[in-house]
Motif scaffolding. Sequence first.
Motif, PDB file in Angstrom:
ATOM      1  N   ASN A  13      -8.532  -3.428   4.902  1.00  0.00           N
ATOM      2  CA  ASN A  13      -7.945  -2.467   3.984  1.00  0.00           C
ATOM      3  C   ASN A  13      -6.417  -3.862   3.665  1.00  0.00           C
ATOM      4  OD1 ASN A  13      -9.612   0.242   5.070  1.00  0.00           O
ATOM      5  ND2 ASN A  13      -7.111   0.150   6.238  1.00  0.00           N
ATOM      6  N   THR A  16      -8.225  -5.161   0.606  1.00  0.00           N
ATOM      7  CA  THR A  16      -9.419  -4.389  -0.046  1.00  0.00           C
ATOM      8  C   THR A  16      -7.675  -3.771  -0.861  1.00  0.00           C
ATOM      9  OG1 THR A  16     -11.229  -3.399   1.432  1.00  0.00           O
ATOM     10  CG2 THR A  16     -10.335  -1.660  -0.555  1.00  0.00           C
ATOM     11  N   SER A  20      -7.245  -4.805  -5.003  1.00  0.00           N
ATOM     12  CA  SER A  20      -7.934  -3.317  -6.174  1.00  0.00           C
ATOM     13  C   SER A  20      -5.864  -3.190  -6.700  1.00  0.00           C
ATOM     14  CB  SER A  20      -6.833  -2.026  -5.178  1.00  0.00           C
ATOM     15  OG  SER A  20      -8.625  -1.520  -4.434  1.00  0.00           O
ATOM     16  N   SER A  79      -2.053   3.548  -2.923  1.00  0.00           N
ATOM     17  CA  SER A  79      -2.393   3.070  -2.599  1.00  0.00           C
ATOM     18  C   SER A  79      -1.616   1.747  -1.463  1.00  0.00           C
ATOM     19  CB  SER A  79      -3.577   2.233  -3.938  1.00  0.00           C
ATOM     20  OG  SER A  79      -2.559   1.388  -4.174  1.00  0.00           O
ATOM     21  N   ASP A  91     -10.867   5.975   4.428  1.00  0.00           N
ATOM     22  CA  ASP A  91     -11.083   4.873   2.744  1.00  0.00           C
ATOM     23  C   ASP A  91     -12.004   4.960   1.842  1.00  0.00           C
ATOM     24  OD1 ASP A  91     -10.367   2.818   4.378  1.00  0.00           O
ATOM     25  OD2 ASP A  91     -11.979   2.273   5.927  1.00  0.00           O
ATOM     26  N   LEU A  92     -12.911   6.232   1.900  1.00  0.00           N
ATOM     27  CA  LEU A  92     -13.392   6.914   1.156  1.00  0.00           C
ATOM     28  C   LEU A  92     -12.745   7.501  -0.198  1.00  0.00           C
ATOM     29  CD1 LEU A  92     -17.021   8.060   2.336  1.00  0.00           C
ATOM     30  CD2 LEU A  92     -16.740   6.302   1.086  1.00  0.00           C
ATOM     31  N   TYR A  94      -9.340   7.038  -1.040  1.00  0.00           N
ATOM     32  CA  TYR A  94      -8.982   5.620  -1.542  1.00  0.00           C
ATOM     33  C   TYR A  94      -9.988   4.899  -2.558  1.00  0.00           C
ATOM     34  CZ  TYR A  94      -4.537   6.200   1.066  1.00  0.00           C
ATOM     35  OH  TYR A  94      -3.840   6.531   1.034  1.00  0.00           O
ATOM     36  N   TYR A  95     -10.963   4.388  -1.634  1.00  0.00           N
ATOM     37  CA  TYR A  95     -12.383   4.168  -2.891  1.00  0.00           C
ATOM     38  C   TYR A  95     -12.511   5.262  -3.828  1.00  0.00           C
ATOM     39  CZ  TYR A  95     -16.424   2.766  -4.207  1.00  0.00           C
ATOM     40  OH  TYR A  95     -17.890   2.726  -5.248  1.00  0.00           O
ATOM     41  N   ASN A  96     -12.751   6.539  -3.434  1.00  0.00           N
ATOM     42  CA  ASN A  96     -13.029   7.207  -4.624  1.00  0.00           C
ATOM     43  C   ASN A  96     -11.997   7.544  -5.661  1.00  0.00           C
ATOM     44  OD1 ASN A  96     -15.685   8.029  -3.646  1.00  0.00           O
ATOM     45  ND2 ASN A  96     -14.668   9.428  -2.822  1.00  0.00           N
ATOM     46  N   HIS A  98      -9.835   4.851  -6.528  1.00  0.00           N
ATOM     47  CA  HIS A  98      -9.869   3.492  -7.340  1.00  0.00           C
ATOM     48  C   HIS A  98     -10.466   3.441  -8.486  1.00  0.00           C
ATOM     49  CE1 HIS A  98      -9.290  -0.104  -7.692  1.00  0.00           C
ATOM     50  NE2 HIS A  98     -10.433  -0.550  -8.147  1.00  0.00           N
ATOM     51  N   VAL A  99     -12.228   4.607  -8.213  1.00  0.00           N
ATOM     52  CA  VAL A  99     -13.863   4.533  -8.923  1.00  0.00           C
ATOM     53  C   VAL A  99     -12.647   5.507  -9.960  1.00  0.00           C
ATOM     54  CG1 VAL A  99     -15.863   4.968  -8.620  1.00  0.00           C
ATOM     55  CG2 VAL A  99     -14.984   4.039  -7.401  1.00  0.00           C
TER      56      VAL A  99
END
Length: 125
Positions: A13, A16, A20, A79, A91-92, A94-96, A98-99
Amino acid sequence: MQSNNIYNNDSENQVTQKRSLEELNMWISHINYISEECDYIVKIASNKLKRKDLRDNLLLVIKNKNSLKNTFLEYEKTSENIIECIDLDCDLFYYNEHVKTRGLYKDYVDNYRKLKKEVFLGLLA
Protein backbone atom coordinates in the motif's frame (compact mmCIF):
# COMPACT_ATOMS: atom_id res chain seq x y z
CA MET A 1 3.56 12.15 2.65
CA GLN A 2 7.01 13.68 2.80
CA SER A 3 9.08 11.37 0.66
CA ASN A 4 8.34 9.45 -2.51
CA ASN A 5 11.36 7.21 -2.08
CA ILE A 6 10.41 3.54 -2.11
CA TYR A 7 12.15 1.38 0.45
CA ASN A 8 12.45 -2.40 0.75
CA ASN A 9 10.43 -2.43 3.96
CA ASP A 10 7.51 -0.43 2.50
CA SER A 11 4.20 -2.25 2.37
CA GLU A 12 2.43 -2.76 -0.94
CA ASN A 13 0.00 0.00 0.00
CA GLN A 14 2.84 2.40 0.74
CA VAL A 15 4.50 1.62 -2.59
CA THR A 16 1.18 2.08 -4.40
CA GLN A 17 0.53 5.36 -2.63
CA LYS A 18 4.00 6.69 -3.40
CA ARG A 19 3.74 5.75 -7.08
CA SER A 20 0.27 7.26 -7.36
CA LEU A 21 1.45 10.46 -5.72
CA GLU A 22 4.45 10.61 -8.04
CA GLU A 23 2.18 10.22 -11.06
CA LEU A 24 -0.23 12.81 -9.70
CA ASN A 25 2.57 15.34 -9.19
CA MET A 26 3.64 14.77 -12.79
CA TRP A 27 0.07 15.42 -13.98
CA ILE A 28 -0.12 18.65 -11.99
CA SER A 29 3.22 19.81 -13.38
CA HIS A 30 2.09 18.99 -16.90
CA ILE A 31 -1.25 20.81 -16.68
CA ASN A 32 0.54 23.85 -15.24
CA TYR A 33 2.88 23.82 -18.24
CA ILE A 34 -0.02 23.39 -20.65
CA SER A 35 -1.75 26.39 -19.14
CA GLU A 36 1.39 28.50 -19.53
CA GLU A 37 1.94 27.34 -23.11
CA CYS A 38 -1.72 27.85 -23.88
CA ASP A 39 -1.39 31.57 -23.12
CA TYR A 40 0.91 31.92 -26.13
CA ILE A 41 -1.23 29.74 -28.36
CA VAL A 42 -4.32 31.81 -27.48
CA LYS A 43 -2.51 34.89 -28.77
CA ILE A 44 -1.57 33.10 -31.97
CA ALA A 45 -5.15 31.92 -32.51
CA SER A 46 -6.50 35.40 -31.89
CA ASN A 47 -3.89 37.69 -33.45
CA LYS A 48 -2.46 35.62 -36.31
CA LEU A 49 -5.32 33.32 -37.25
CA LYS A 50 -8.17 35.68 -36.27
CA ARG A 51 -10.07 32.62 -34.95
CA LYS A 52 -12.23 33.78 -32.06
CA ASP A 53 -13.80 30.31 -31.68
CA LEU A 54 -10.40 28.66 -31.36
CA ARG A 55 -9.22 31.35 -28.97
CA ASP A 56 -12.30 30.84 -26.79
CA ASN A 57 -11.78 27.07 -26.70
CA LEU A 58 -8.16 27.56 -25.68
CA LEU A 59 -9.20 30.02 -22.97
CA LEU A 60 -11.54 27.33 -21.71
CA VAL A 61 -8.56 24.96 -21.44
CA ILE A 62 -6.84 27.50 -19.19
CA LYS A 63 -9.98 27.97 -17.13
CA ASN A 64 -10.52 24.21 -16.74
CA LYS A 65 -6.98 23.76 -15.46
CA ASN A 66 -7.91 25.18 -12.06
CA SER A 67 -10.88 22.88 -11.70
CA LEU A 68 -8.81 19.87 -12.72
CA LYS A 69 -6.01 20.85 -10.36
CA ASN A 70 -8.51 21.08 -7.50
CA THR A 71 -9.79 17.60 -8.40
CA PHE A 72 -6.21 16.32 -8.32
CA LEU A 73 -5.58 17.88 -4.92
CA GLU A 74 -8.79 16.37 -3.54
CA TYR A 75 -7.73 12.98 -4.91
CA GLU A 76 -4.31 13.39 -3.30
CA LYS A 77 -5.92 14.13 0.05
CA THR A 78 -8.23 11.11 -0.24
CA SER A 79 -5.47 8.77 -1.38
CA GLU A 80 -3.63 9.23 1.91
CA ASN A 81 -6.14 6.77 3.37
CA ILE A 82 -4.93 3.92 1.15
CA ILE A 83 -2.54 2.85 3.90
CA GLU A 84 -5.55 1.95 6.02
CA CYS A 85 -6.86 -0.55 3.45
CA ILE A 86 -7.14 -4.07 4.78
CA ASP A 87 -9.12 -5.77 2.03
CA LEU A 88 -9.43 -6.04 -1.73
CA ASP A 89 -12.58 -3.89 -1.91
CA CYS A 90 -10.74 -0.99 -0.34
CA ASP A 91 -7.74 -1.44 -2.65
CA LEU A 92 -10.06 -1.57 -5.65
CA PHE A 93 -11.78 1.64 -4.57
CA TYR A 94 -8.49 3.56 -4.57
CA TYR A 95 -7.37 1.91 -7.78
CA ASN A 96 -10.61 2.94 -9.49
CA GLU A 97 -10.26 6.49 -8.16
CA HIS A 98 -6.76 6.65 -9.61
CA VAL A 99 -7.96 5.33 -12.98
CA LYS A 100 -10.81 7.88 -12.99
CA THR A 101 -8.40 10.71 -12.16
CA ARG A 102 -5.99 9.53 -14.85
CA GLY A 103 -8.87 9.61 -17.33
CA LEU A 104 -9.62 13.24 -16.45
CA TYR A 105 -5.97 14.10 -17.03
CA LYS A 106 -5.86 12.22 -20.33
CA ASP A 107 -9.06 13.90 -21.59
CA TYR A 108 -7.68 17.33 -20.68
CA VAL A 109 -4.38 16.70 -22.49
CA ASP A 110 -6.09 15.16 -25.53
CA ASN A 111 -8.42 18.15 -25.86
CA TYR A 112 -5.52 20.58 -25.58
CA ARG A 113 -3.44 18.70 -28.15
CA LYS A 114 -6.34 18.74 -30.59
CA LEU A 115 -6.73 22.51 -30.25
CA LYS A 116 -2.97 23.08 -30.46
CA LYS A 117 -2.81 21.02 -33.64
CA GLU A 118 -5.62 23.12 -35.10
CA VAL A 119 -3.62 26.28 -34.38
CA PHE A 120 -0.49 24.87 -35.99
CA LEU A 121 -2.39 23.68 -39.06
CA GLY A 122 -3.89 27.17 -39.32
CA LEU A 123 -0.42 28.67 -39.30
CA LEU A 124 0.69 26.34 -42.07
CA ALA A 125 -2.32 27.09 -44.29
